[in-house]
Scaffold this motif. Structure first.
Motif, PDB file in Angstrom:
ATOM      1  N   THR A  35       1.295  -1.202   0.423  1.00  0.00           N
ATOM      2  CA  THR A  35      -0.485   0.008   0.688  1.00  0.00           C
ATOM      3  C   THR A  35       1.081   1.666   0.008  1.00  0.00           C
ATOM      4  O   THR A  35       1.966   1.116   0.323  1.00  0.00           O
ATOM      5  CB  THR A  35      -1.225   0.248   1.675  1.00  0.00           C
ATOM      6  N   ASN A  36       0.532   2.617  -0.289  1.00  0.00           N
ATOM      7  CA  ASN A  36       0.670   3.499  -0.540  1.00  0.00           C
ATOM      8  C   ASN A  36       1.112   4.407   1.160  1.00  0.00           C
ATOM      9  O   ASN A  36       0.784   3.871   2.390  1.00  0.00           O
ATOM     10  CB  ASN A  36      -0.224   4.734  -0.994  1.00  0.00           C
ATOM     11  N   PHE A  37       2.743   5.294   0.952  1.00  0.00           N
ATOM     12  CA  PHE A  37       3.420   5.470   1.640  1.00  0.00           C
ATOM     13  C   PHE A  37       2.455   6.167   3.116  1.00  0.00           C
ATOM     14  O   PHE A  37       2.401   6.082   4.391  1.00  0.00           O
ATOM     15  CB  PHE A  37       4.229   5.839   2.056  1.00  0.00           C
ATOM     16  N   VAL A  38       1.544   6.836   2.364  1.00  0.00           N
ATOM     17  CA  VAL A  38       0.674   8.062   3.229  1.00  0.00           C
ATOM     18  C   VAL A  38      -0.491   7.214   3.903  1.00  0.00           C
ATOM     19  O   VAL A  38      -0.738   6.657   5.339  1.00  0.00           O
ATOM     20  CB  VAL A  38      -0.610   8.912   2.606  1.00  0.00           C
ATOM     21  N   SER A  39      -1.192   5.831   3.509  1.00  0.00           N
ATOM     22  CA  SER A  39      -1.962   5.216   4.212  1.00  0.00           C
ATOM     23  C   SER A  39      -1.326   4.190   5.458  1.00  0.00           C
ATOM     24  O   SER A  39      -2.109   3.646   5.543  1.00  0.00           O
ATOM     25  CB  SER A  39      -2.797   4.549   3.375  1.00  0.00           C
ATOM     26  N   ILE A  77      -2.927   1.522  -4.787  1.00  0.00           N
ATOM     27  CA  ILE A  77      -1.489   1.864  -6.016  1.00  0.00           C
ATOM     28  C   ILE A  77      -1.988   3.440  -5.823  1.00  0.00           C
ATOM     29  O   ILE A  77      -1.022   4.252  -6.590  1.00  0.00           O
ATOM     30  CB  ILE A  77      -2.350   1.845  -6.926  1.00  0.00           C
ATOM     31  N   GLY A  78      -1.953   3.720  -4.333  1.00  0.00           N
ATOM     32  CA  GLY A  78      -1.620   5.349  -3.911  1.00  0.00           C
ATOM     33  C   GLY A  78      -0.365   5.646  -4.458  1.00  0.00           C
ATOM     34  O   GLY A  78      -0.367   6.965  -4.904  1.00  0.00           O
ATOM     35  N   THR A  79       0.771   5.007  -3.633  1.00  0.00           N
ATOM     36  CA  THR A  79       1.829   6.070  -4.070  1.00  0.00           C
ATOM     37  C   THR A  79       2.939   5.127  -5.536  1.00  0.00           C
ATOM     38  O   THR A  79       3.408   4.057  -4.965  1.00  0.00           O
ATOM     39  CB  THR A  79       2.468   6.527  -3.082  1.00  0.00           C
ATOM     40  N   LEU A  80       2.512   4.974  -6.277  1.00  0.00           N
ATOM     41  CA  LEU A  80       2.774   3.687  -6.954  1.00  0.00           C
ATOM     42  C   LEU A  80       4.131   3.776  -7.928  1.00  0.00           C
ATOM     43  O   LEU A  80       4.325   5.387  -7.919  1.00  0.00           O
ATOM     44  CB  LEU A  80       1.358   3.788  -8.472  1.00  0.00           C
ATOM     45  N   PRO A 106      -8.012   1.505  -6.255  1.00  0.00           N
ATOM     46  CA  PRO A 106      -7.327   2.046  -7.676  1.00  0.00           C
ATOM     47  C   PRO A 106      -7.474   3.318  -7.354  1.00  0.00           C
ATOM     48  O   PRO A 106      -7.971   4.012  -8.082  1.00  0.00           O
ATOM     49  CB  PRO A 106      -8.300   1.829  -8.374  1.00  0.00           C
ATOM     50  N   VAL A 107      -6.336   3.720  -6.558  1.00  0.00           N
ATOM     51  CA  VAL A 107      -6.781   5.549  -5.994  1.00  0.00           C
ATOM     52  C   VAL A 107      -6.059   5.738  -6.976  1.00  0.00           C
ATOM     53  O   VAL A 107      -4.949   5.289  -7.674  1.00  0.00           O
ATOM     54  CB  VAL A 107      -5.063   5.364  -4.561  1.00  0.00           C
ATOM     55  N   GLY A 108      -6.843   6.767  -7.789  1.00  0.00           N
ATOM     56  CA  GLY A 108      -6.630   8.444  -8.248  1.00  0.00           C
ATOM     57  C   GLY A 108      -6.224   7.558  -9.716  1.00  0.00           C
ATOM     58  O   GLY A 108      -5.577   7.998 -10.679  1.00  0.00           O
ATOM     59  N   GLY A 150      -7.301  13.966  -8.109  1.00  0.00           N
ATOM     60  CA  GLY A 150      -5.835  14.052  -7.582  1.00  0.00           C
ATOM     61  C   GLY A 150      -6.777  12.035  -6.508  1.00  0.00           C
ATOM     62  O   GLY A 150      -7.766  11.312  -7.761  1.00  0.00           O
ATOM     63  N   VAL A 151      -6.443  12.199  -5.607  1.00  0.00           N
ATOM     64  CA  VAL A 151      -6.952  11.289  -5.294  1.00  0.00           C
ATOM     65  C   VAL A 151      -8.378  11.151  -4.570  1.00  0.00           C
ATOM     66  O   VAL A 151      -8.762   9.690  -3.355  1.00  0.00           O
ATOM     67  CB  VAL A 151      -6.148  10.268  -3.498  1.00  0.00           C
ATOM     68  N   ASP A 152      -9.253  12.737  -4.025  1.00  0.00           N
ATOM     69  CA  ASP A 152     -10.248  12.601  -3.316  1.00  0.00           C
ATOM     70  C   ASP A 152     -11.635  12.521  -4.881  1.00  0.00           C
ATOM     71  O   ASP A 152     -11.519  13.011  -5.962  1.00  0.00           O
ATOM     72  CB  ASP A 152     -10.020  13.539  -2.770  1.00  0.00           C
ATOM     73  N   ILE A 203      -9.480  12.886   6.791  1.00  0.00           N
ATOM     74  CA  ILE A 203      -8.945  12.039   7.036  1.00  0.00           C
ATOM     75  C   ILE A 203      -7.897  11.403   6.118  1.00  0.00           C
ATOM     76  O   ILE A 203      -8.912  10.368   5.997  1.00  0.00           O
ATOM     77  CB  ILE A 203      -9.203  11.333   8.113  1.00  0.00           C
ATOM     78  N   THR A 204      -6.973  11.588   6.064  1.00  0.00           N
ATOM     79  CA  THR A 204      -6.199  11.005   4.707  1.00  0.00           C
ATOM     80  C   THR A 204      -6.126   9.224   5.395  1.00  0.00           C
ATOM     81  O   THR A 204      -5.404   8.949   6.364  1.00  0.00           O
ATOM     82  CB  THR A 204      -4.995  11.467   4.395  1.00  0.00           C
ATOM     83  N   ALA A 205      -6.816   8.564   3.924  1.00  0.00           N
ATOM     84  CA  ALA A 205      -5.873   7.085   3.874  1.00  0.00           C
ATOM     85  C   ALA A 205      -7.392   6.497   4.776  1.00  0.00           C
ATOM     86  O   ALA A 205      -7.363   5.136   5.079  1.00  0.00           O
ATOM     87  CB  ALA A 205      -5.604   6.823   3.747  1.00  0.00           C
ATOM     88  N   THR A 206      -8.633   6.455   5.057  1.00  0.00           N
ATOM     89  CA  THR A 206      -9.252   6.151   5.851  1.00  0.00           C
ATOM     90  C   THR A 206      -9.945   5.946   4.313  1.00  0.00           C
ATOM     91  O   THR A 206     -10.586   4.097   4.959  1.00  0.00           O
ATOM     92  CB  THR A 206     -10.576   7.139   6.327  1.00  0.00           C
ATOM     93  N   GLY A 207     -10.666   5.285   3.383  1.00  0.00           N
ATOM     94  CA  GLY A 207     -10.917   4.648   2.905  1.00  0.00           C
ATOM     95  C   GLY A 207      -9.776   3.306   1.991  1.00  0.00           C
ATOM     96  O   GLY A 207     -10.446   3.067   1.948  1.00  0.00           O
ATOM     97  N   CYS A 208      -8.541   3.807   2.161  1.00  0.00           N
ATOM     98  CA  CYS A 208      -8.120   3.049   2.085  1.00  0.00           C
ATOM     99  C   CYS A 208      -7.574   2.182   3.106  1.00  0.00           C
ATOM    100  O   CYS A 208      -7.535   0.851   3.015  1.00  0.00           O
ATOM    101  CB  CYS A 208      -6.313   3.463   1.920  1.00  0.00           C
ATOM    102  N   ALA A 209      -7.887   2.561   4.584  1.00  0.00           N
ATOM    103  CA  ALA A 209      -7.538   1.173   5.680  1.00  0.00           C
ATOM    104  C   ALA A 209      -8.666   0.355   5.512  1.00  0.00           C
ATOM    105  O   ALA A 209      -8.714  -0.491   6.110  1.00  0.00           O
ATOM    106  CB  ALA A 209      -7.944   2.584   6.363  1.00  0.00           C
TER     107      ALA A 209
HETATM  108  C1  LIG Z   1      -2.421  11.604  -0.422  1.00  0.00           C
HETATM  109  C2  LIG Z   1      -2.447  10.572  -0.736  1.00  0.00           C
HETATM  110  N1  LIG Z   1      -2.056  10.604  -2.040  1.00  0.00           N
HETATM  111  C3  LIG Z   1      -1.277   9.452  -2.605  1.00  0.00           C
HETATM  112  S1  LIG Z   1      -1.542   8.108  -2.288  1.00  0.00           S
HETATM  113  C4  LIG Z   1      -3.065   8.609  -0.575  1.00  0.00           C
HETATM  114  C5  LIG Z   1      -3.101   9.038   0.361  1.00  0.00           C
HETATM  115  C6  LIG Z   1      -5.332   8.416   0.401  1.00  0.00           C
HETATM  116  O1  LIG Z   1      -5.304   8.191  -1.050  1.00  0.00           O
END
Ligand SMILES: Cc1ncsc1CCO
Ligand SMILES: Nc1ncnc2c1ncn2[C@@H]1O[C@H](COP(=O)(O)OP(=O)(O)OP(=O)(O)O)[C@@H](O)[C@H]1O
Ligand SMILES: [Mg+2]
Length: 278
Positions: A35-39, A77-80, A106-108, A150-152, A203-209
């Motif tokens: 997963t992406n670094f943010v999440s 794929i958030g920080t691919l 499929p982030v972003g 973007g990602v939102d 809150i960033t990455a609640t969807g990822c979670a």
């Molecule tokens: C902010 C952000 N940028 C890439 S992944 C991510 C986390 C939310 O999808």
């Protein structure tokens, strides 16, 4: 679409959700997350709070062994970057070989050609669930007239319902669109989940979670992919509602949501899970 009044008939969904949560707590499924670094932090903490066991493992050298021993796999794929794509594909293929469920976030997607291309290649490897926001799901099927910025999300989940059904049918998978009402479909049936609070979007990455939680819940009930997906979304949303009772803003909601997920009890799950067949 059926009336949302049906959301009040929660009895059987409440009991299925409670049983599923107990099963996760009892069996602590190991969820491998690429997963992406943010999440990474909120995803690992959400899995732990729900009773599952997270592991962020993405080195190509580790995939064969690690995916084989995991209960489920979450690919995001958030920080691919190109080297991670190899690991993602190898893990998806290994999960399929071992009959372990894998889910895709499929982030972003749609924001760049590279991201869209890689996302489609991953979908071709047959995830059992794809969970995205409305803009992402619409971008995947090319149905979006407003490209993802973007990602939102810039769309509502109901805008994406037809796209979600098409994607579910074509990719032969379950598709979940998060939003004020989360929609979950296998292309035929549609479940709606109305738990959650709007502040969760701040809150960033609640969807990822929640995508990782879906992996955990599907792994304990692999024959009920559609239902388990809705249940994971409902429980996460319920934790958001309970957390919001104590929170002052996004940062404290993040903390109280994780606490609430950890503390979920039978009474709140039975009474407050809001899932309906639409
Ligand atoms: C902010 C952000 N940028 C890439 S992944 C991510 C986390 C939310 O999808
Ligand atoms: N308006 C809303 N009301 C209630 N709950 C919401 C609302 N919007 C989103 N949620 C909930 O917030 C969580 C995250 O969904 P969201 O659609 O924001 O995901 P996302 O855009 O993929 O997030 P991220 O990319 O930051 O991980 C889900 O559990 C969803 O149900
Ligand atoms: Mg997302």
């Amino acid at each position: 679409m059926a009336s949302f009044r049906e959301f009040s008939r929660t009895e059987s969904w409440g009991s299925e959700a409670w049983k599923a949560l107990c099963k996760v707590r009892e069996t602590t499924p190991l969820v491998q997350c690429i997963t992406n670094f943010v999440s990474m932090d909120i995803m690992a903490n959400s899995l732990l709070a729900a009773g599952a066991s997270p592991a962020m493992v993405h080195a190509i050298e580790e995939i064969l062994e690690f995916t084989s021993l995991s209960s489920a796999l979450c690919i995001n794929i958030g920080t691919l970057s190109p080297d991670w794509i190899f690991s993602m594909k190898a893990a998806a293929i290994r999960a399929n070989e071992c009959q372990k469920p894998w889910v895709l976030d499929p982030v972003g997607v749609g924001a760049t050609r590279f991201r869209t291309e890689k996302c489609i290649e991953l979908i071709n490897l047959k995830p059992c669930v794809i969970r995205g926001n409305a803009s992402e799901i619409m971008a995947v099927v090319g149905a979006s007239i407003a490209p993802t910025k973007g990602v939102d999300s810039s769309r509502s989940s109901t805008d994406a319902l037809e796209a979600a059904k098409d994607l579910a049918r074509v990719a032969q998978t379950v598709v979940a669109v998060s939003g004020a009402v989360d929609l979950v479909t296998d292309g035929k049936r549609v479940l709606g989940v109305s738990n959650g609070v709007a502040l969760m979007q701040r809150i960033t990455a609640t969807g990822c979670a929640v995508t990782a939680l879906i992996a955990a819940f599907v792994s304990v009930n692999p024959n009920r992919v559609l239902e388990s997906t809705a249940i994971a979304l409902a429980l996460f949303g319920l934790a958001g509602e309970l957390g919001a009772e104590k929170a002052n803003g996004p940062a404290s909601l993040r903390m109280h949501l994780i606490d609430a997920l950890h503390m979920l009890d039978e009474q709140s799950v039975m009474n407050r899970v809001r899932i309906a067949q639409l």
